[in-house]
Motif scaffolding. Structure first.
Motif, short mmCIF file in Angstrom:
data_model
loop_
_atom_site.label_atom_id
_atom_site.label_comp_id
_atom_site.label_asym_id
_atom_site.label_seq_id
_atom_site.Cartn_x
_atom_site.Cartn_y
_atom_site.Cartn_z
N VAL A 64 11.61 -14.60 -11.19
CA VAL A 64 11.44 -14.64 -9.74
C VAL A 64 11.27 -13.23 -9.19
O VAL A 64 12.11 -12.36 -9.43
N GLU A 65 10.18 -13.01 -8.49
CA GLU A 65 9.94 -11.72 -7.84
C GLU A 65 10.29 -11.85 -6.35
O GLU A 65 9.71 -12.68 -5.65
N LEU A 66 11.25 -11.08 -5.92
CA LEU A 66 11.67 -11.15 -4.52
C LEU A 66 10.65 -10.49 -3.60
O LEU A 66 10.01 -9.50 -3.97
N ASP A 67 10.50 -11.06 -2.42
CA ASP A 67 9.60 -10.50 -1.42
C ASP A 67 10.35 -9.40 -0.68
O ASP A 67 10.96 -9.63 0.36
N ILE A 68 10.30 -8.20 -1.24
CA ILE A 68 11.04 -7.07 -0.67
C ILE A 68 10.10 -6.22 0.18
O ILE A 68 9.06 -5.76 -0.32
N PRO A 69 10.40 -6.04 1.46
CA PRO A 69 9.53 -5.23 2.32
C PRO A 69 9.38 -3.82 1.76
O PRO A 69 10.32 -3.27 1.17
N PRO A 70 8.21 -3.22 1.93
CA PRO A 70 8.02 -1.85 1.43
C PRO A 70 8.95 -0.88 2.12
O PRO A 70 9.23 -1.01 3.32
N VAL A 71 9.44 0.08 1.35
CA VAL A 71 10.32 1.10 1.92
C VAL A 71 9.54 1.93 2.93
O VAL A 71 10.05 2.33 3.98
N THR A 72 8.28 2.19 2.61
CA THR A 72 7.43 3.02 3.48
C THR A 72 6.12 2.29 3.75
O THR A 72 5.46 1.83 2.82
N GLU A 73 5.75 2.17 5.01
CA GLU A 73 4.46 1.57 5.39
C GLU A 73 3.42 2.62 5.71
O GLU A 73 2.23 2.43 5.48
N VAL A 74 3.89 3.74 6.26
CA VAL A 74 2.99 4.82 6.68
C VAL A 74 3.51 6.15 6.15
O VAL A 74 4.72 6.41 6.22
N PHE A 75 2.61 6.97 5.62
CA PHE A 75 2.99 8.27 5.08
C PHE A 75 2.14 9.34 5.76
O PHE A 75 0.91 9.26 5.76
N ALA A 76 2.81 10.32 6.37
CA ALA A 76 2.10 11.37 7.11
C ALA A 76 1.89 12.61 6.25
O ALA A 76 2.82 13.10 5.61
N VAL A 77 0.65 13.12 6.28
CA VAL A 77 0.28 14.31 5.48
C VAL A 77 -0.25 15.39 6.42
O VAL A 77 -1.40 15.34 6.85
N PRO A 78 0.57 16.38 6.75
CA PRO A 78 0.10 17.46 7.62
C PRO A 78 -0.53 18.59 6.79
O PRO A 78 -0.07 18.92 5.70
N LEU A 79 -1.57 19.16 7.34
CA LEU A 79 -2.23 20.29 6.68
C LEU A 79 -2.17 21.49 7.63
O LEU A 79 -2.99 21.64 8.53
N GLY A 80 -1.11 22.28 7.47
CA GLY A 80 -0.91 23.42 8.35
C GLY A 80 0.33 23.27 9.21
O GLY A 80 0.86 22.17 9.38
N GLU A 81 0.80 24.38 9.74
CA GLU A 81 2.05 24.40 10.49
C GLU A 81 1.97 23.61 11.80
O GLU A 81 2.90 22.89 12.16
N GLU A 82 0.88 23.74 12.52
CA GLU A 82 0.75 23.00 13.77
C GLU A 82 0.71 21.50 13.49
O GLU A 82 1.36 20.71 14.19
N ALA A 83 -0.02 21.10 12.46
CA ALA A 83 -0.09 19.69 12.09
C ALA A 83 1.28 19.17 11.68
O ALA A 83 1.63 18.02 11.95
N LYS A 84 2.04 20.04 11.01
CA LYS A 84 3.39 19.64 10.59
C LYS A 84 4.24 19.30 11.80
O LYS A 84 4.95 18.27 11.81
N ARG A 85 4.18 20.12 12.84
CA ARG A 85 4.99 19.87 14.04
C ARG A 85 4.53 18.59 14.74
O ARG A 85 5.35 17.77 15.17
#
Length: 420
Positions: free
Chosen positions: A319-340
């Motif tokens: 049986v495989e449980l229907d476990i919600p994903p831990v992460t749905e969206v992952f943010a990738v900043p390129l540079g210090e301003e983008a990081k903020r």
């Protein structure tokens, strides 16, 4: 490599495997919460005498399996080997039985400890979810708890479990059976310790798992043949209520369970895919336990289901449980301003109820996208200085690789629409 390891017979729960345990705990407790059971949490250790009196001094739990310690003040404590005695103690101490409206219905979840020979499905540290209905003698309560456990297991997707059911009688009829059983046991070829146990509580011998003992118990007298009229009627009502609810069970006249406090209804959940450690949970009625630990007469019933063994049962059935994903969206900043900026975006998404994570540590695009893949996210938000200057970010579908520009001020709505 670390100098230290988890103690023998214990385990660490770590992601992603730990998500199964959380899902099992949630599924077992969900029917209880809907049936009026409130959550209770007790200390991990209690006075040794609580378990000696309640669980029974002749049980293996008390004589062989408890982890005990003496405090600097001289108090003798034990890591809790089971939950019922602790929960009843807590209810009595808080006078819940005096608040009006019996039964007091409680559920709990936690770790328990027994010194045993470690093997698959049997650990020195294990996890259980339990439920207790305190203060009422009613076959409907016994039936309710069995049905709720059945519902929990079926909600998880388990199908190959069986419910074993028996009655252990009460203070009126059990003494007659006890005498008959002791007479039978004295005629067997048993070791001295087992004979001593038979003198204290002969029902415990029926629970002996050794094959050489079990062979001799084939013709042992059965408690069902000694039940008084009241216990017979009570048991038949439990059976009728469970049957009417469509819950299948098997009558097991030799089922006694391993604790001294059980009376009348006793039951066990077993799964044949687990080998010798087939029990995944069980319980029963314990009408005299409150008095044993110094409280008033409070007839009660409860059960505990093993989280560890339930996970093993799920794996045995595939049986495989229907476990919600831990992460749905992952943010990738390129540079210090983008990081903020993207750090603020992630905070907004989380506030909106969207599971989001962030590429920490100033990684480059390639390393950050590897992190996005490992996270299991469906979407990645990517932004650099040029994107921010245009007031947009790049929204990437991780599975297809499709990437589109999305206005920064409409990002939360765009993400919600994609995830839907």
């Amino acid at each position: 490599m670390s100098t230290f390891k988890a103690p023998k017979g214990t385990y660490d729960l770590i992601p992603p495997y730990s998500a199964k345990y959380l899902a099992v705990r949630e599924a077992i407790s969900a029917p209880l919460r809907k049936a009026g059971y409130g959550y209770v949490e007790t200390p991990g250790f209690e006075d040794v005498e609580l378990f000696a009196r309640g669980v029974g001094e002749s049980t293996d739990i008390v004589t062989k399996e408890m982890f005990t310690l003496t405090t600097k003040g001289g108090a003798n404590l034990a890591l809790r080997p089971e939950g019922t005695a602790s929960v009843l103690r807590a209810a009595l101490e808080a006078n819940l039985h005096k608040a009006g409206g019996l039964p007091v219905k409680l559920w709990y979840s936690g770790s328990y400890y027994r010194y045993e020979r470690p093997q698959k499905g049997r650990y020195r540290h294990f996890s259980q979810v339990g439920a207790e209905a305190i203060g009422a003698e009613d076959p409907a309560l016994d039936a309710e708890l069995i049905i709720l456990a059945d519902q929990a297991y079926r909600a998880l997707g388990l199908r190959r479990f069986r419910i074993l059911l028996n009655s252990l009688g009460d203070k009126e009829c059990r003494p007659v059976y006890r005498e008959a059983l002791q007479g039978f046991l004295r005629g067997l070829d048993l070791d001295e310790e087992t004979l001593r146990r038979a003198d204290i509580n002969p029902l415990r011998v029926l629970d002996d798992k050794r094959p050489d003992v079990q062979k001799q118990l084939v013709d042992a007298p059965l408690l069902r043949d000694y039940l008084c009229d009241a216990c017979t009627a009570y048991h038949e009502e439990v059976r009728a209520l469970i049957t009417a609810a469509g819950v299948a069970f098997e009558d097991d006249p030799k089922l006694v369970r391993g604790l001294d406090y059980y009376t009348r209804t006793t039951f066990e959940f077993v799964h044949d895919g687990l080998g010798s450690q087939s029990a995944v949970g069980g319980g029963g009625r314990y009408d005299g336990l409150s008095e044993m630990i110094g409280g008033p007469a409070l007839p009660s019933v409860g059960w505990a289901l093993g989280v560890d063994r339930t996970v093993l049962a799920l794996e045995a059935e595939g049986v495989e449980l229907d476990i919600p994903p831990v992460t749905e969206v992952f943010a990738v900043p390129l540079g210090e301003e983008a990081k903020r900026v993207l750090f603020g975006v992630v905070t907004q998404l989380r506030t909106a109820g969207i599971a989001s994570d962030f590429s920490f540590g100033g990684k480059g695009l390639k390393a950050a996208m590897k992190g996005a893949n490992r996270s299991g996210a469906r979407l990645a938000i990517i932004a650099g200085d040029r994107d921010l200057a245009e007031g947009v970010v790049q929204l990437k579908e991780m599975e297809s690789g499709e990437q589109t520009s999305v206005p920064l001020d409409g990002l939360v709505d765009a993400v919600r629409a994609r995830l839907a």
